[in-house]
Write an enzyme that holds these catalytic residues in place. Sequence first.
Site, PDB file in Angstrom:
ATOM      1  N   CYS A 119       0.828  -1.216   0.000  1.00 35.86           N
ATOM      2  CA  CYS A 119       0.000   0.000   0.000  1.00 35.86           C
ATOM      3  C   CYS A 119       0.857   1.260   0.000  1.00 35.86           C
ATOM      4  O   CYS A 119       1.672   1.459   0.915  1.00 35.86           O
ATOM      5  CB  CYS A 119      -0.918  -0.001   1.213  1.00 35.86           C
ATOM      6  SG  CYS A 119      -1.874   1.523   1.364  1.00 35.86           S
ATOM      7  N   VAL A 122      -4.762   0.696   6.187  1.00 35.45           N
ATOM      8  CA  VAL A 122      -3.389   0.994   6.581  1.00 35.45           C
ATOM      9  C   VAL A 122      -3.000   2.315   5.917  1.00 35.45           C
ATOM     10  O   VAL A 122      -3.538   2.652   4.872  1.00 35.45           O
ATOM     11  CB  VAL A 122      -2.424  -0.138   6.159  1.00 35.45           C
ATOM     12  CG1 VAL A 122      -2.698  -1.400   6.979  1.00 35.45           C
ATOM     13  CG2 VAL A 122      -2.529  -0.452   4.660  1.00 35.45           C
ATOM     14  N   GLU A 158      -4.978   7.525   8.756  1.00 32.79           N
ATOM     15  CA  GLU A 158      -4.850   8.520   7.674  1.00 32.79           C
ATOM     16  C   GLU A 158      -3.378   8.932   7.594  1.00 32.79           C
ATOM     17  O   GLU A 158      -2.843   9.605   8.486  1.00 32.79           O
ATOM     18  CB  GLU A 158      -5.754   9.738   7.876  1.00 32.79           C
ATOM     19  CG  GLU A 158      -7.239   9.396   7.789  1.00 32.79           C
ATOM     20  CD  GLU A 158      -7.610   8.670   6.509  1.00 32.79           C
ATOM     21  OE1 GLU A 158      -7.457   9.266   5.427  1.00 32.79           O
ATOM     22  OE2 GLU A 158      -8.062   7.517   6.598  1.00 32.79           O
ATOM     23  N   SER A 159      -2.746   8.548   6.494  1.00 32.61           N
ATOM     24  CA  SER A 159      -1.295   8.668   6.372  1.00 32.61           C
ATOM     25  C   SER A 159      -0.777  10.067   6.682  1.00 32.61           C
ATOM     26  O   SER A 159       0.245  10.220   7.358  1.00 32.61           O
ATOM     27  CB  SER A 159      -0.830   8.254   4.973  1.00 32.61           C
ATOM     28  OG  SER A 159      -1.411   9.090   3.975  1.00 32.61           O
ATOM     29  N   LYS A 175      -9.741  -9.009   6.662  1.00 30.20           N
ATOM     30  CA  LYS A 175      -9.254  -8.165   7.757  1.00 30.20           C
ATOM     31  C   LYS A 175      -9.516  -8.774   9.125  1.00 30.20           C
ATOM     32  O   LYS A 175     -10.627  -9.266   9.390  1.00 30.20           O
ATOM     33  CB  LYS A 175      -9.918  -6.790   7.679  1.00 30.20           C
ATOM     34  CG  LYS A 175      -9.517  -6.035   6.412  1.00 30.20           C
ATOM     35  CD  LYS A 175     -10.229  -4.710   6.272  1.00 30.20           C
ATOM     36  CE  LYS A 175      -9.895  -4.113   4.904  1.00 30.20           C
ATOM     37  NZ  LYS A 175     -10.480  -2.788   4.694  1.00 30.20           N
TER      38      LYS A 175
END
Lengths: 259, 264
Positions: free
Chosen positions: A35, A75, A91-92, A62
């Site tokens: 990802c 992720v 949330e990156s 999951k």
Amino acid sequence: MATETAAADAPLATGSARPPLGSATKPTFITTTSCPYAQRSWIALNEKGVEYEPVFVDLKSKPEWFFPLNPYGRVPTLAWQEGGEDRSLYESLVVNEYVEDGFDGPSLLPANPLARARARLLIDQFGAKFSPAFGRVMFATDAPEAAAAASALDEAIRWLDGALDPSGPYACGDAFTLADCALAPFAIRLGVLGPLCGYEPPAGAARVAAWREACLARPSVRASMVPSDPQAYLDKMLDTYKSYVADRKAAAAAAAAKK
Amino acid sequence: MAPVADGPPVLAEGKPTIVSTWMCPFAQRSLLALNAGGAPYSHHELGEGELYSKPAWFTDLNPAGLVPTLAWLHKGERRVLTESLIINEFVAEGLDCPNPLLPADPFERARARLVIDRFGSKAVPQFYALLLRKDEAERAAARAALDAQLEWLAAEGLSAKGPWALEGWGAPSLVDCAVLPFLLRLPVLAHYRGYAPPPAASDRLAAYVEAARAHPSVAATMVHPAGHDYASALIESYAKYADGTANSQVAREIKSKAAATTTK
């Protein structure tokens, strides 16, 4: 690194037990090997020098324990226990600002507030222009769609070429920042589009090419790549992306058959 | 609230000017942040139609021609920032505001940003979808999605005691600045679509909006520049959204996306 590869090859899935969560200073980092959003935070954690415990999850199946930590079930997710409570962030870009604010280590944003704002703008504009165009190229189902998608991605790459700091080597200049963390995973994956669907970046985007190479050479980026060799990484990503495209085609065919 | 100006703003050394329009919720987010933070600023209100006609001085300042735009001079050179949430983070950390706009604790700060992110990505598009979609099934989907997000906001996004979003805060933070412009537009949805927040959320949201309207930082942004009745002018400003002919950036973006299929 060998342990990481072994863990990466056996991601935790539905029915798995929740692994023990780390602490505030050594959090659990929930990720996958493919990802790009998770990779943004993986790079930031590495760059900041945070000690973390990587946990790989199977996004097709999951684990139940995942959702209380991240209601989106996505992720990256950073999780730990503090004062007897579970804490998590996701949330990156939110995770990355937390990595910058919440741990000691090299600064991942400039000190000057305007320069910080510009780095954030670059990330924001990239998210609006580049990532959607990338997805369209990847999943285009017919020739006209592929052509339109390629044109949009070409435009995004030309925009990026002009938006990156001209001297570099990194996105905002000589320091590696959250902008590089956020943009590099997508730029790296450009290398998959050729073998996947015949897309080649436009000629003349020299700044993008040089910056992409600089990111691939950065130790924090290499440490987010399983396997860490760029070609092996891209080969594996290609297999993953082929299966995504196939899955989507199958889903579209099934939906069409129902009508 | 500034009266409509004639011509371009005169930028000041070290003091920001915000270019905005009274009807834009994104511009309101940044006006709220500037008011709440308390640092000095100038306000340049675009003339009627200028957001669409985009005078040359405006596109020279911001090629995208959008509000809010924040601009100032630094040692004589022009500095410009765009994007409401990025402007707001800059206001919080770069303007020496007398009032804090974000928690000092990094984790609390990150949780605040998560609320802002979730509201912006999940709730805001549904405000517009409910106005712009013509198909009754698509409108119903927007209603349901908006219900779910407002329920989440009331139950988890906002502090339990209130009225403000962050626990223990007696004044607006960036979370309030991000969220309030859209909650203050619920009357627009009521007028055109008969929409009301779901019962589980209504008390908390009503208390929130009432407290917000009474706060000077918020009240100052709810004034029509030519002195018309703000509430009815605000409703009127969405007439083109409600009949589907709106051509603003956000309207075009929402119209080009598929309708919501889930409430998540």
